[in-house]
Design a protein around this motif. Structure first.
Motif, PDB file in Angstrom:
ATOM      1  N   ASN A 157       0.848  -1.194   0.000  1.00  0.00           N
ATOM      2  CA  ASN A 157       0.000   0.000   0.000  1.00  0.00           C
ATOM      3  C   ASN A 157       0.888   1.251   0.000  1.00  0.00           C
ATOM      4  OD1 ASN A 157      -1.702   2.235   1.242  1.00  0.00           O
ATOM      5  ND2 ASN A 157      -3.220   0.600   1.072  1.00  0.00           N
ATOM      6  N   LEU A 160       2.405   2.962   3.126  1.00  0.00           N
ATOM      7  CA  LEU A 160       3.541   2.415   3.871  1.00  0.00           C
ATOM      8  C   LEU A 160       4.873   3.024   3.445  1.00  0.00           C
ATOM      9  CD1 LEU A 160       2.620  -1.384   4.032  1.00  0.00           C
ATOM     10  CD2 LEU A 160       2.331   0.349   5.804  1.00  0.00           C
ATOM     11  N   HIS A 167       7.388  -3.850  14.621  1.00  0.00           N
ATOM     12  CA  HIS A 167       6.824  -5.202  14.658  1.00  0.00           C
ATOM     13  C   HIS A 167       5.379  -5.219  14.144  1.00  0.00           C
ATOM     14  CE1 HIS A 167      10.202  -7.172  16.612  1.00  0.00           C
ATOM     15  NE2 HIS A 167      10.273  -6.157  17.476  1.00  0.00           N
ATOM     16  N   GLN A 168       4.608  -4.198  14.487  1.00  0.00           N
ATOM     17  CA  GLN A 168       3.211  -4.145  14.064  1.00  0.00           C
ATOM     18  C   GLN A 168       3.096  -4.012  12.556  1.00  0.00           C
ATOM     19  OE1 GLN A 168       0.446  -4.508  16.154  1.00  0.00           O
ATOM     20  NE2 GLN A 168      -0.558  -4.757  14.173  1.00  0.00           N
ATOM     21  N   LEU A 169       3.940  -3.179  11.959  1.00  0.00           N
ATOM     22  CA  LEU A 169       3.911  -3.005  10.506  1.00  0.00           C
ATOM     23  C   LEU A 169       4.213  -4.325   9.799  1.00  0.00           C
ATOM     24  CD1 LEU A 169       5.315  -0.034   8.480  1.00  0.00           C
ATOM     25  CD2 LEU A 169       5.802  -2.371   7.758  1.00  0.00           C
ATOM     26  N   GLN A 171       3.633  -7.315  10.857  1.00  0.00           N
ATOM     27  CA  GLN A 171       2.468  -8.193  10.992  1.00  0.00           C
ATOM     28  C   GLN A 171       1.387  -7.846   9.977  1.00  0.00           C
ATOM     29  OE1 GLN A 171       2.230 -10.860  13.003  1.00  0.00           O
ATOM     30  NE2 GLN A 171       4.301 -10.463  13.751  1.00  0.00           N
ATOM     31  N   ASN A 172       1.329  -6.586   9.556  1.00  0.00           N
ATOM     32  CA  ASN A 172       0.264  -6.123   8.668  1.00  0.00           C
ATOM     33  C   ASN A 172       0.650  -6.107   7.189  1.00  0.00           C
ATOM     34  OD1 ASN A 172      -1.369  -5.700  10.910  1.00  0.00           O
ATOM     35  ND2 ASN A 172      -0.744  -3.562  11.145  1.00  0.00           N
ATOM     36  N   LEU A 173       1.812  -6.641   6.866  1.00  0.00           N
ATOM     37  CA  LEU A 173       2.256  -6.605   5.470  1.00  0.00           C
ATOM     38  C   LEU A 173       1.421  -7.479   4.538  1.00  0.00           C
ATOM     39  CD1 LEU A 173       6.162  -6.602   5.714  1.00  0.00           C
ATOM     40  CD2 LEU A 173       4.687  -4.780   4.841  1.00  0.00           C
ATOM     41  N   GLY A 174       0.889  -8.565   5.057  1.00  0.00           N
ATOM     42  CA  GLY A 174       0.123  -9.476   4.206  1.00  0.00           C
ATOM     43  C   GLY A 174       0.913 -10.730   3.893  1.00  0.00           C
ATOM     44  N   GLU A 175       0.210 -11.813   3.609  1.00  0.00           N
ATOM     45  CA  GLU A 175       0.850 -13.117   3.402  1.00  0.00           C
ATOM     46  C   GLU A 175       1.703 -13.176   2.141  1.00  0.00           C
ATOM     47  OE1 GLU A 175      -2.021 -16.216   3.560  1.00  0.00           O
ATOM     48  OE2 GLU A 175      -2.653 -15.771   5.615  1.00  0.00           O
TER      49      GLU A 175
END
Length: 235
Positions: A157, A160, A167-169, A171-175
């Motif tokens: 996105n 970004l 760490h939170q970012l 986790q939110n990157l996507g598979e």
């Protein structure tokens, strides 16, 4: 007596963590950092980072910086020539080994090793074989800071771009996005941490898009493809 080596330096988190690991070893001495800068753009290839910021990193890290300039055609042939000339420079300094921050791309490692072997230079990969999630977590846990400076528009996105990774970012990157962007999903610029004498102040001026056109072979037919990348313009 420690072995004198050079480190291929993109300015990103992987190169930075590789440097950290090398600096912890009593067996090696990092003589200098090496960066390839576009002759036309005065920036680091796919990172889009200005030469002045790479110089600021080297100054803060208290390490000499060797810059090579890539001709505007950006061809593999030109890159190989640049690296061949750099290898000769290394030899004049008694250096026969260059370290790279690659993690798992076998074809890239093979390419580096084969090309460097032709010049009589060996390659080492301090991060090789580590899980990429473990790599980024170790980088952050050590206290390093890095910003996303470029990203594949099909994977990341736009919001970004320019953000500091935490760490939170991650986790939110996507598979479909590697935690380290090892498949080219994104690139970073490290600006603070244990090895830095001072934090590098960055101002995000803008985010712009660049389109790359390339060709692939599909069922015997050549197709022209187009990909979009976002770049942060930092100063």
């Amino acid at each position: 007596m420690s072995q004198k080596i050079a480190l291929s330096w993109s300015g990103g988190k992987d190169a930075c963590l590789a440097l950290h690991m090398l600096m912890q070893s009593s067996n090696v001495e990092v003589d200098h950092l090496h960066t390839v800068i576009g002759e036309e753009t005065d920036r680091v290839g796919m990172h889009g980072i200005k030469k002045e910021l790479i110089e600021a990193q080297a100054k803060s890290l208290n390490l000499p910086l060797k810059i090579s300039h890539l001709p505007s055609d950006k061809s593999n042939k030109s890159y190989d020539q640049v690296m061949s000339e750099y290898a000769e420079y290394c030899k004049t300094k008694g250096i026969d080994t260059i370290a790279f921050g690659d993690i798992f791309l076998e074809d890239l490692r093979q390419y580096r090793e084969e090309r460097m072997a032709e010049t009589g230079i060996k390659c080492v990969f301090p991060l090789w074989g580590k899980g990429t999630k473990a790599v980024i977590e170790e980088f952050l846990d050590l206290g390093y800071q890095t910003k996303i400076c470029a990203g594949d528009a099909s994977k990341l996105n736009k919001s970004l771009i320019g953000q500091t990774i935490n760490h939170q970012l991650i986790q939110n990157l996507g598979e479909n996005v590697d935690p380290c962007g090892e498949n080219g999903e994104f690139h970073t610029f490290a600006y603070n941490g244990p090895l830095f004498q001072n934090s590098i102040e960055l101002q995000l001026l803008s985010i712009h898009s660049h389109f790359y056109v390339y060709k692939i072979e599909d069922d015997g037919k050549t197709k022209e493809m187009r990909s979009e990348f976002y770049f942060a313009d930092f100063e």
